[in-house]
Scaffold this motif. Structure first.
Motif, PDB file in Angstrom:
ATOM      1  N   ASP A  45      21.193  14.168  21.175  1.00 31.04           N
ATOM      2  CA  ASP A  45      22.439  13.581  21.668  1.00 31.04           C
ATOM      3  C   ASP A  45      22.198  12.263  22.407  1.00 31.04           C
ATOM      4  N   SER A  46      21.145  12.217  23.218  1.00 27.42           N
ATOM      5  CA  SER A  46      20.890  10.979  23.952  1.00 27.42           C
ATOM      6  C   SER A  46      20.402   9.872  23.011  1.00 27.42           C
ATOM      7  N   LEU A  51      21.609   4.801  20.184  1.00 28.24           N
ATOM      8  CA  LEU A  51      21.816   4.056  18.942  1.00 28.24           C
ATOM      9  C   LEU A  51      23.263   3.587  18.808  1.00 28.24           C
ATOM     10  N   GLY A  52      24.213   4.410  19.220  1.00 22.07           N
ATOM     11  CA  GLY A  52      25.622   4.010  19.197  1.00 22.07           C
ATOM     12  C   GLY A  52      25.874   2.830  20.111  1.00 22.07           C
ATOM     13  N   ARG A  53      25.250   2.835  21.265  1.00 22.54           N
ATOM     14  CA  ARG A  53      25.414   1.727  22.217  1.00 22.54           C
ATOM     15  C   ARG A  53      24.792   0.445  21.657  1.00 22.54           C
ATOM     16  N   ILE A  54      23.597   0.570  21.088  1.00 18.21           N
ATOM     17  CA  ILE A  54      22.939  -0.598  20.509  1.00 18.21           C
ATOM     18  C   ILE A  54      23.770  -1.155  19.365  1.00 18.21           C
ATOM     19  N   ASP A  57      26.866  -2.942  20.657  1.00 18.05           N
ATOM     20  CA  ASP A  57      26.582  -4.242  21.270  1.00 18.05           C
ATOM     21  C   ASP A  57      26.321  -5.318  20.228  1.00 18.05           C
ATOM     22  N   ARG A  58      26.020  -4.944  18.995  1.00 17.21           N
ATOM     23  CA  ARG A  58      25.706  -5.915  17.952  1.00 17.21           C
ATOM     24  C   ARG A  58      26.953  -6.399  17.230  1.00 17.21           C
ATOM     25  N   THR A  59      28.083  -5.713  17.394  1.00 16.87           N
ATOM     26  CA  THR A  59      29.295  -6.092  16.663  1.00 16.87           C
ATOM     27  C   THR A  59      30.125  -7.059  17.447  1.00 16.87           C
TER      28      THR A  59
END
Length: 59
Positions: A45-46, A51-54, A57-59
C-alpha cells in the motif's frame, strides 16, 4: 541473498542511475542504485501511494 530488479524506466547501462525493487521477508524493498546501502522497506500500500504521488507530480 536479495534479488534486486531494476526499474524498466532506468537507463540501459550498468551505471548508477536506477531505482531497484526486491521482495523482503514481509515487505517490499526499494533502493537507489547510487546509494545501495540505504534500503527503504515498504508495504504494498505504501509503495502504491508513493508511485501514485510520483505519477501525479509528473502530470
Amino acid at each position: 541473498m536479495i534479488q534486486w530488479q531494476k526499474s524498466s524506466f532506468s537507463g540501459g547501462g550498468d551505471g548508477n542511475e536506477c531505482v531497484e525493487l526486491a521482495h523482503g521477508s514481509s515487505t517490499l524493498l526499494l533502493r537507489e542504485s547510487d546509494d545501495p546501502t540505504r534500503i527503504l522497506p515498504l508495504t504494498r500500500d505504501s509503495l502504491a501511494a508513493l508511485l501514485g504521488r510520483i505519477h501525479g507530480d509528473r502530470t
